[in-house]
Design an enzyme around this catalytic site. Sequence first.
Site, PDB file in Angstrom:
ATOM      1  N   ASP A  68      43.577  44.627  38.215  1.00 51.51           N
ATOM      2  CA  ASP A  68      42.180  45.089  38.317  1.00 51.51           C
ATOM      3  C   ASP A  68      42.022  46.559  38.746  1.00 51.51           C
ATOM      4  O   ASP A  68      41.161  46.876  39.577  1.00 51.51           O
ATOM      5  CB  ASP A  68      41.391  44.188  39.295  1.00 51.51           C
ATOM      6  CG  ASP A  68      41.311  42.741  38.829  1.00 51.51           C
ATOM      7  OD1 ASP A  68      41.884  42.422  37.776  1.00 51.51           O
ATOM      8  OD2 ASP A  68      40.690  41.916  39.530  1.00 51.51           O
ATOM      9  N   CYS A  94      42.136  39.711  44.681  1.00 57.05           N
ATOM     10  CA  CYS A  94      42.841  39.409  43.425  1.00 57.05           C
ATOM     11  C   CYS A  94      44.353  39.606  43.524  1.00 57.05           C
ATOM     12  O   CYS A  94      45.117  38.861  42.900  1.00 57.05           O
ATOM     13  CB  CYS A  94      42.224  40.203  42.292  1.00 57.05           C
ATOM     14  SG  CYS A  94      40.519  39.630  41.966  1.00 57.05           S
ATOM     15  N   LYS A 112      40.086  37.875  33.113  1.00 59.72           N
ATOM     16  CA  LYS A 112      39.825  36.687  33.943  1.00 59.72           C
ATOM     17  C   LYS A 112      38.421  36.755  34.516  1.00 59.72           C
ATOM     18  O   LYS A 112      37.848  37.847  34.637  1.00 59.72           O
ATOM     19  CB  LYS A 112      40.861  36.623  35.072  1.00 59.72           C
ATOM     20  CG  LYS A 112      40.817  37.851  35.957  1.00 59.72           C
ATOM     21  CD  LYS A 112      41.909  37.841  36.986  1.00 59.72           C
ATOM     22  CE  LYS A 112      41.842  39.057  37.862  1.00 59.72           C
ATOM     23  NZ  LYS A 112      40.608  39.214  38.638  1.00 59.72           N
TER      24      LYS A 112
HETATM   25  C1  VGL Z   1      37.962  41.200  43.049  1.00 62.50           C
HETATM   26  C2  VGL Z   1      36.131  40.570  44.261  1.00 62.50           C
HETATM   27  C3  VGL Z   1      35.491  40.132  43.118  1.00 62.50           C
HETATM   28  C4  VGL Z   1      39.330  41.810  43.045  1.00 62.50           C
HETATM   29  C5  VGL Z   1      37.336  40.762  41.895  1.00 62.50           C
HETATM   30  O1  VGL Z   1      39.750  42.348  41.997  1.00 62.50           O
HETATM   31  O2  VGL Z   1      39.992  41.770  44.113  1.00 62.50           O
HETATM   32  N1  VGL Z   1      37.348  41.087  44.225  1.00 62.50           N
HETATM   33  N2  VGL Z   1      36.108  40.241  41.944  1.00 62.50           N
END
Ligand code: VGL
Length: 238
Positions: free
Chosen positions: A42, A185, A140
């Site tokens: 991410d 994540c 995802k």
């Molecule tokens: C994430 C919160 C919501 C992350 C993704 O990538 O850690 N955190 N969505």
Amino acid sequence: MPASRRDALTALATLAAAGALPSLAWSARLKPGKDAVLIVVDVQNCFVTGGTLPVKNGEQVVPVVNKLAKVFDNVVVTQDWHTAGHVSFASAHAGKKPFETTKLNYGTQVLWPDHCVQGTADAALHKDLELPRAQLVIRKGYHQGTDSYSAFLEADRKTQTGLSGYLKSRGIKDCFVCGLATDFCVAWTALDARKAGFQAAVIEDACRGIDLQGSLAKAWADMKKAGVRRVQSSDLLG
Ligand code: VGL
Ligand code: ZN
């Protein structure tokens, strides 16, 4: 070996174990094997300065990740990839604000600002990420009613993303995880890698955390208990 040399080596080992010497002086550099993968989690515009859910200093992971990717034969990238009005957004729950929680059918869900909506610039990978050899991008969090911090299993803890099957069918045994955010994540991905039977390590300085109410310390404790190694990029880059 002469006794004096043996004594000197024993003394050195004792010092190293006590942390009195830089670890590199004693331990060999970690070299990722052909059966290791770097999972870059991410590293998207939403999670850096100027994004919709900025992680403090999130952009600082980019140059570290770029260097790390050069020493891995296998690189996989993930993208948080939500529908508009996704269940993890506070805006989808009347009276709720970001960073509050709610109960969903699969358990407690932290509610976030709207972020990483499919196809938006906010959801794109960071422009300075240089991963020309990445082999797979796994998205995802695209089921409207289910979040997915983990790159392996959605938040219902049942629905597979397919990553485990992909890695296993390619003979991968060891997952090195980096990116954003350490305590969400990244940690969930590393923990699920262990549950799926892989070795796992988190590269600490190639990650940044959100840290909501102690979540960062809890994530490291959970990972330690699950056998996730905590390593630094210098262990791999020398
Ligand atoms: C994430 C919160 C919501 C992350 C993704 O990538 O850690 N955190 N969505
Ligand atoms: Zn998300």
